[in-house]
Design an enzyme around this catalytic site. Structure first.
Site, PDB file in Angstrom:
ATOM      1  N   CYS A 105      -1.670  -2.584  -2.014  1.00 41.80           N
ATOM      2  CA  CYS A 105      -1.642  -3.656  -3.002  1.00 41.80           C
ATOM      3  C   CYS A 105      -2.763  -4.586  -2.588  1.00 41.80           C
ATOM      4  O   CYS A 105      -2.622  -5.362  -1.648  1.00 41.80           O
ATOM      5  CB  CYS A 105      -0.296  -4.391  -2.986  1.00 41.80           C
ATOM      6  SG  CYS A 105      -0.326  -5.872  -4.020  1.00 41.80           S
ATOM      7  N   CYS A 108      -1.846  -8.466  -3.093  1.00 36.55           N
ATOM      8  CA  CYS A 108      -0.811  -9.173  -2.323  1.00 36.55           C
ATOM      9  C   CYS A 108      -0.088  -8.200  -1.394  1.00 36.55           C
ATOM     10  O   CYS A 108      -0.634  -7.786  -0.384  1.00 36.55           O
ATOM     11  CB  CYS A 108       0.158  -9.925  -3.227  1.00 36.55           C
ATOM     12  SG  CYS A 108       0.744  -8.996  -4.652  1.00 36.55           S
ATOM     13  N   SER A 109       1.129  -7.818  -1.756  1.00 36.70           N
ATOM     14  CA  SER A 109       1.926  -7.041  -0.810  1.00 36.70           C
ATOM     15  C   SER A 109       2.943  -6.170  -1.521  1.00 36.70           C
ATOM     16  O   SER A 109       3.973  -5.840  -0.958  1.00 36.70           O
ATOM     17  CB  SER A 109       2.663  -8.002   0.118  1.00 36.70           C
ATOM     18  OG  SER A 109       3.391  -8.937  -0.660  1.00 36.70           O
ATOM     19  N   CYS A 110       2.667  -5.804  -2.783  1.00 41.15           N
ATOM     20  CA  CYS A 110       3.610  -4.997  -3.565  1.00 41.15           C
ATOM     21  C   CYS A 110       3.946  -3.715  -2.814  1.00 41.15           C
ATOM     22  O   CYS A 110       3.048  -3.015  -2.345  1.00 41.15           O
ATOM     23  CB  CYS A 110       3.007  -4.629  -4.913  1.00 41.15           C
ATOM     24  SG  CYS A 110       2.551  -6.080  -5.877  1.00 41.15           S
TER      25      CYS A 110
END
Lengths: 209, 102
Positions: A105, A108-110
């Site tokens: 991702c 971000c941090s999906c």
């Protein structure tokens, strides 16, 4: 004079800020601290890559399931009970002798929480997010993996709601293995695409001695 | 929005250095922030898009230097303050009280 702000460390007052926020919200009756403790326990101790490993092992042993998984991952994963927050819209990408898949991702941090748990710190860090999309083979080398030049590498960048899971190739020498035994071969990294499943020899080594 | 969070393709961020094993949370405050995020989200105080946007609006230098859960705390505070769920004064007063208690 000491440094008041060492920016490489979390600020000294962060603990206090968190406590203050939690305490104000609790005073207003907007959060239930007990319920929060329960949430932490679930995500820290109960949900993890073992769930994803079950999905992979089932796909390795049940061709019909694998078809369902590749055509509608969200529904197929739900069959095994692993759905919920951050797993509402799943796509499973299959590794083959010709194609290796990786997930990231970049924004971000999906990450697919119901199948893999919370992401490791490196997955959320600038070095991985920035580089995997321009130099996936270089990134793989950092994880100790060298792919042949003939193999195509596909990097899947998670979007706002979509979450990917890699279906790694079933290791050689596991013909006839029961699903429950195969689960032990599936690693978290193999479902992100920065690793391979363990081999049957790895498993013997672990069990041996 | 192509802010500082849009890291894909950027050079110069150094090696990944993945550790062989690592805890889910490194510090206890990370645990609390994670739970607060879900708690306040569950309470309907923001949606995930607003939460992401609050991180994307961070000062670029702060974004790059801040740790992951620090971003989360920043976003939760920002949104709850903007929406008037809590006030700066309440947070400051509580922080002062907590500090005094030690």
């Amino acid at each position: 004079m000491s440094h008041d702000h060492d920016h490489t460390d979390p600020p000294a007052d962060i603990e206090l800020r968190v406590k203050a926020l939690e305490s104000v919200l609790a005073e207003k009756g907007l959060i239930d601290t007990g319920a929060l403790d329960e949430l932490i326990d679930i995500y820290e101790n109960k949900i993890g890559p073992r769930n994803g490993a079950r999905v992979v092992a089932k796909a390795w042993t049940d061709p019909d399931y694998k078809q369902r998984l590749l055509s509608d991952a969200t529904a197929a994963i739900k069959e095994l009970g692993f759905s919920g927050v951050q797993g509402e819209d799943m796509v499973v990408v299959e590794n083959t002798p010709d194609v290796h898949n990786m997930i990231v991702c970049t924004l971000c941090s999906c990450y697919p929480w119901p199948t893999l748990g919370l992401p490791p710190a490196w997955f959320k860090s600038a070095p991985y997010r920035s580089r995997v999309v321009i130099d996936p083979r270089g990134v793989l080398k950092e994880f100790g993996i060298s792919l042949s030049d003939e193999k195509e590498v596909r990097v899947w960048d998670s979007s706002a709601e979509l979450r990917y899971l890699v279906l790694p190739e079933r290791p050689a020498g596991t013909d006839g293995w029961h699903e429950d035994r195969l689960v032990d071969l599936v690693t978290r990294d193999s479902m992100i695409g920065v690793g391979f499943p363990k081999s049957s020899a790895d498993l013997h080594q672990q069990a041996g001695a | 929005m192509n802010g500082i969070h849009d890291l894909g393709g950027m050079h110069g961020h150094g090696p990944i250095n993945p550790p062989p094993v690592e805890p889910v949370f490194k510090h206890d405050w990370e645990r609390r922030i994670f739970a607060l995020f879900i708690g306040a989200f569950g309470g309907g105080h923001y949606n995930v898009d607003e939460f992401r946007h609050a991180i994307e609006r961070m000062d670029p230098a702060h974004y790059l230097l801040g740790s992951y859960y620090e971003h989360w705390l920043h976003a939760i505070e920002t949104l709850l303050l903007e929406k008037g769920v809590v006030t700066r004064e309440e947070l400051d007063r509580t922080m002062a009280t907590l500090k005094g208690g030690h």
